[in-house]
Structure formats: C-alpha cells, structure tokens
Design a protein around this motif. Structure first.
Motif, mmCIF file in Angstrom:
data_model
loop_
_atom_site.group_PDB
_atom_site.id
_atom_site.type_symbol
_atom_site.label_atom_id
_atom_site.label_comp_id
_atom_site.label_asym_id
_atom_site.label_seq_id
_atom_site.Cartn_x
_atom_site.Cartn_y
_atom_site.Cartn_z
ATOM 1 N N UNK A 231 0.939 -1.493 18.069
ATOM 2 C CA UNK A 231 -0.091 -0.775 18.753
ATOM 3 C C UNK A 231 -1.248 -0.398 17.870
ATOM 4 N N UNK A 232 -1.314 -0.665 16.604
ATOM 5 C CA UNK A 232 -2.454 -0.526 15.732
ATOM 6 C C UNK A 232 -2.378 0.715 15.050
ATOM 7 N N UNK A 233 -3.636 0.988 14.413
ATOM 8 C CA UNK A 233 -3.777 2.316 13.630
ATOM 9 C C UNK A 233 -4.386 3.508 14.219
ATOM 10 N N UNK A 234 -3.583 4.430 14.409
ATOM 11 C CA UNK A 234 -4.175 5.773 14.923
ATOM 12 C C UNK A 234 -4.833 6.477 14.170
ATOM 13 N N UNK A 235 -4.871 6.357 12.741
ATOM 14 C CA UNK A 235 -5.622 7.114 11.824
ATOM 15 C C UNK A 235 -5.673 6.202 10.633
ATOM 16 N N UNK A 236 -6.504 6.151 9.665
ATOM 17 C CA UNK A 236 -6.662 5.253 8.337
ATOM 18 C C UNK A 236 -7.096 6.449 7.311
ATOM 19 N N UNK A 237 -6.714 6.163 6.287
ATOM 20 C CA UNK A 237 -7.097 7.068 5.205
ATOM 21 C C UNK A 237 -6.907 5.956 3.710
ATOM 22 N N UNK A 238 -7.927 6.286 2.724
ATOM 23 C CA UNK A 238 -7.671 5.389 1.522
ATOM 24 C C UNK A 238 -6.357 5.465 0.859
ATOM 25 N N UNK A 239 -5.734 4.449 0.513
ATOM 26 C CA UNK A 239 -4.383 4.479 -0.023
ATOM 27 C C UNK A 239 -4.433 3.672 -1.263
ATOM 28 N N UNK A 240 -3.845 4.130 -2.163
ATOM 29 C CA UNK A 240 -3.966 3.461 -3.690
ATOM 30 C C UNK A 240 -2.767 2.408 -3.600
ATOM 31 N N UNK A 241 -2.966 1.200 -3.248
ATOM 32 C CA UNK A 241 -1.971 0.316 -3.133
ATOM 33 C C UNK A 241 -1.141 -0.115 -4.490
ATOM 34 N N UNK A 242 -1.846 -0.203 -5.525
ATOM 35 C CA UNK A 242 -1.129 -0.354 -6.956
ATOM 36 C C UNK A 242 -0.013 0.674 -7.237
ATOM 37 N N UNK A 243 -0.369 1.939 -6.921
ATOM 38 C CA UNK A 243 0.465 2.983 -6.978
ATOM 39 C C UNK A 243 1.768 3.029 -6.102
ATOM 40 N N UNK A 244 1.440 2.691 -4.865
ATOM 41 C CA UNK A 244 2.355 2.630 -3.701
ATOM 42 C C UNK A 244 3.314 1.357 -4.187
ATOM 43 N N UNK A 245 2.827 0.461 -4.609
ATOM 44 C CA UNK A 245 3.683 -0.876 -4.844
ATOM 45 C C UNK A 245 4.365 -0.593 -5.995
ATOM 46 N N UNK A 246 4.116 0.265 -7.006
ATOM 47 C CA UNK A 246 5.014 0.548 -8.096
ATOM 48 C C UNK A 246 5.985 1.516 -7.669
ATOM 49 N N UNK A 260 9.259 -8.290 -11.996
ATOM 50 C CA UNK A 260 8.277 -8.015 -12.844
ATOM 51 C C UNK A 260 6.993 -7.935 -12.235
ATOM 52 N N UNK A 261 6.088 -6.944 -12.860
ATOM 53 C CA UNK A 261 4.923 -6.185 -11.979
ATOM 54 C C UNK A 261 3.604 -6.723 -12.755
ATOM 55 N N UNK A 262 2.757 -7.010 -12.108
ATOM 56 C CA UNK A 262 1.375 -7.413 -12.645
ATOM 57 C C UNK A 262 0.433 -6.869 -11.630
ATOM 58 N N UNK A 263 0.013 -5.347 -11.771
ATOM 59 C CA UNK A 263 -0.648 -4.668 -10.823
ATOM 60 C C UNK A 263 -1.959 -4.159 -11.642
ATOM 61 N N UNK A 264 -3.194 -4.388 -10.816
ATOM 62 C CA UNK A 264 -4.523 -3.945 -10.740
ATOM 63 C C UNK A 264 -4.946 -3.012 -9.758
ATOM 64 N N UNK A 265 -5.690 -1.715 -10.174
ATOM 65 C CA UNK A 265 -5.908 -0.794 -9.325
ATOM 66 C C UNK A 265 -6.775 -1.273 -8.185
ATOM 67 N N UNK A 266 -6.481 -0.945 -6.990
ATOM 68 C CA UNK A 266 -6.963 -1.360 -5.796
ATOM 69 C C UNK A 266 -6.625 -0.471 -4.612
ATOM 70 N N UNK A 267 -7.985 -0.005 -4.076
ATOM 71 C CA UNK A 267 -7.585 1.127 -2.906
ATOM 72 C C UNK A 267 -7.809 0.398 -1.625
#
Length: 390
Positions: A231-246, A260-267
């Motif tokens: 259906x798609x996104x009804x709303x969008x907001x900044x998400x810290x993808x690295x923190x969410x992945x961890x 094993x993780x190798x994460x760089x900060x990305x929003x």
C-alpha cells in the motif's frame, strides 16, 4: 429541439470535429487564394485601362505583358470587357468554392476516419477485454506514430496487468493452502485427540492446537504486513538504520549460528515498524537457512547499502528471482522449523519498494546467499528514531 438533442452526440465526435477542422482550414486558404487572384486580376485590368485611355486618339497601344490583347482600342470597349471578365472570374470562383467545399468535406471525413481507425481498434479491444482474456493484445501495425505508441503503451499495461492478476491468483491459492494446513491440523487434533480424554492426550492436543494457532497467527500477520508494504508509506520519519539493525540482531534467536556486525551510522527516511520487519526477516532468513555452526555477516555502509550474507546450502543463480515470490522456498530449512510460510523475502521486497530502495540477491560461491538492500541517500535529519543507543 428534440432533433438537435438527437444529433448532438453524433456531431460531437472526434471524426466530425477533425472533418470540420480540415475542411475549414482548406476552404479558408482556398478562398483567400482565389480572392487574392481575382483582386490582382481586377487591379491589372484597371491599370491597363488607364494606360489605354491616356493614348492619343487613333494611336495604337503598345504590346504589353498583360492579359489584354493589343487589338483592343477605346476606353469604353475595354471597360466593358474588363467588367465581363471580372464577372466571369467571380462566378467561376463561387462555383469552385462550392465544389471545393464538397470535396474538402468528403476528403476530410475520409482522412479523419483513416487516422482514427487505430483508435477505434484500441477502443474495441479495451471493451472486449476482461479477466478471462487478458492475454489479448492490441498489436497495432504501421508507422511508429503517436497512435502506434499509444497502442504499444496499452499492450505494455495489459502485460503488467496480466502478470499482476496471475500473481494475485497464485498468491490467493497459496495463502488458502497455507491457511488450510494448520486448520486441518487443529481439526484432526480435536477430532482424534479428544476421543480419548486422558490427561496426557489432552496435553498433546493442547500443544498441537497452540502450534497450529501460532502458525496461523504468524501467517496472517505476514499477510497484513505484506499488504501494508504494498500500500505504501502513510507517514515517514528519520530512522537510525544502524541502531535499528543492532537492536534486531541482539533480539534474534541464533542458536549455534554466529552473527558479525559492521555498521556505520546512517539515517534513512521511512517507517520504523516496517524497517524493523525488513531487518528481522533478513536476519531470520539468514539464520533459518544456514548450516550448523554457520555464520551471518551484516554490513551497513554510510551510503545506505545494507548487506546480509550467510553460509548455507547452494542456491542456483537461475532461481534467484523466485526468492522474492510469495510462498516460495528453494531449499528445505536446515534449522528448526518455526512455521514460516515463505513470505519473508517477498515482504522484504515490498518494504524496500515502499521506501524507494532496491533489493538484490546473489549466491555465494561456497554456498549461502548475500542479500543487498540499497536505500536512497537522504539529508541528515535531527532526532532519528528506531532504537536507543546502547
């Protein structure tokens, strides 16, 4: 008034309007041309008369390039001849305009019909199509003009629609099959297990019913997530993808598989709940289809590229496209079966599309699979959400 109301639909067709346009333009240019010729002729005759009237009595006019012969003498004779020629010319002009009107209307009607013939073919095909004959195509031939391009566009749309309908039909059939399995299990457990109401049997029946119920619940939850992502996104907001992945990796059940993780900060900008489900499906899929003592590598770059690589059974390259189709499993699970329905990667694909990201898969040379999701780069946003820093 009633006659006009009956004629109005027929007079409002594109063919009538094109005929009127062609005929009007042709008659306008023809009338201007004939009128200009007559006026020039009239001016020329008047000029010749003035020259002859200025000659002395008895003098012969000199030969000229005009339409009058040099045998004419006398002003009165010339005036009468000029008037007769002009009347004849205007009469011929009027007859020609009437004839050209008839010819232009007939030619415009024929030309408009010929130009609109492909459009009528497109309309007839569109009226004839239904869900039972979506395989038909317009198939216009001839020069590659605007109408041919319109027909090809309709054919491409019909092809996409046919694929969508076929995919939806397969999806419904597979969903019905997946739902029928736990329901049949529950019915059998109730009918057979409760015939002998021994406490031990009741415990077994309860476990079977709970397992089937959990499987049905997971399937319905996956179907709802898939529908929401498509259906798609009804709303969008900044998400810290690295923190969410961890956070997702820390909450994953890995048994004897190491991550094993190798994460760089990305929003990224998107829906935190859907992104959490995307990451969960990727990690769970990498763990579930792995080998005992295998590994999972999760990498995230600052440019928005997320890759999940695992060890596991070999995946044929020619069957990669099937991974993202609902209810498809290329290999039997080598981990504990948790009742998944084969919707994991199809949900990943739908969530990626909703976030304008691209997802690809490629087999590893030594077995296993590497899934890559490339998110669009967005400008830095304040106060990202998705997980707490730990």
């Amino acid at each position: 008034m009633a006659i006009w109301d009956g004629l109005r639909p027929a007079l409002s067709t594109v063919r009538v309007r094109l005929t009127a346009l062609y005929s009007g333009l042709f008659l306008l240019t023809s009338t201007i041309m004939l009128t200009a010729v007559n006026l020039l002729l009239s001016n020329r005759l008047g000029h010749q008369g003035e020259v002859i009237n200025r000659l002395p009595d008895g003098a012969e006019p000199r030969p000229t390039a005009g339409p009058l012969p040099d045998l004419v003498s006398g002003g009165e004779e010339l005036d009468r001849l000029s008037s007769a020629v002009l009347r004849y010319q205007w009469t011929v002009t009027g007859i020609m305009i009437v004839a050209l009107t008839i010819v232009s209307v007939a030619a415009g009607w024929w030309l408009a019909g010929r130009l609109l013939r492909p459009l009528h073919h497109i309309t007839a095909t569109a009226h004839r199509l239904s869900l039972s004959n979506l395989h038909e195509r317009i198939g216009l031939t001839g020069p590659r003009d605007e109408l041919r391009e319109l027909g090809d566009t309709f054919d491409a749309m019909l092809e996409r629609l046919e694929r969508s309908v076929d995919s939806q039909s397969r999806f419904i059939a597979n969903a019905a099959h997946e739902l029928r399995t736990p329901l049949a299990t529950q019915r059998a457990a109730i009918q057979i297990g409760l015939e002998d109401p021994i406490p031990q049997h009741l415990v077994e029946v309860r476990e079977k019913l709970l397992t089937a119920n959990r499987r049905t619940e997971r399937l319905i939850d996956s179907l709802l997530v898939l529908a929401q992502a498509e259906h798609g996104l009804d709303s969008a907001e900044p998400v810290a993808l690295d923190l969410l992945t961890r956070q997702v990796v820390q909450e994953a059940v890995t048994d004897d598989v190491s991550i094993s993780l190798d994460l760089q900060p990305i929003t990224v900008v998107g829906d935190a709940v859907l992104l959490n489900r995307l990451l969960t499906n990727l990690v769970q899929n990498a763990v579930r289809y792995n080998r005992p003592g295998g590994t999972v590598q999760v990498n995230l770059t600052a440019t928005g590229t997320l890759s999940v690589r695992n060890t596991g059974p070999e995946v044929p390259a020619e069957r990669i496209a099937e991974l993202f189709q609902p209810f498809r499993r290329l290999q039997p699970r080598t981990r504990t079966d948790d009742g998944g329905a084969g919707l994991g990667l199809s949900i990943v694909a739908s969530i990626s599309q909703a976030h304008q990201a691209t997802v690809t898969a490629q087999p590893n040379p030594d077995g296993g699979l590497e899934l890559t999701v490339r998110f669009p780069i967005s400008p830095p946003q304040p106060a990202p959400v998705g997980a707490n820093r730990r």
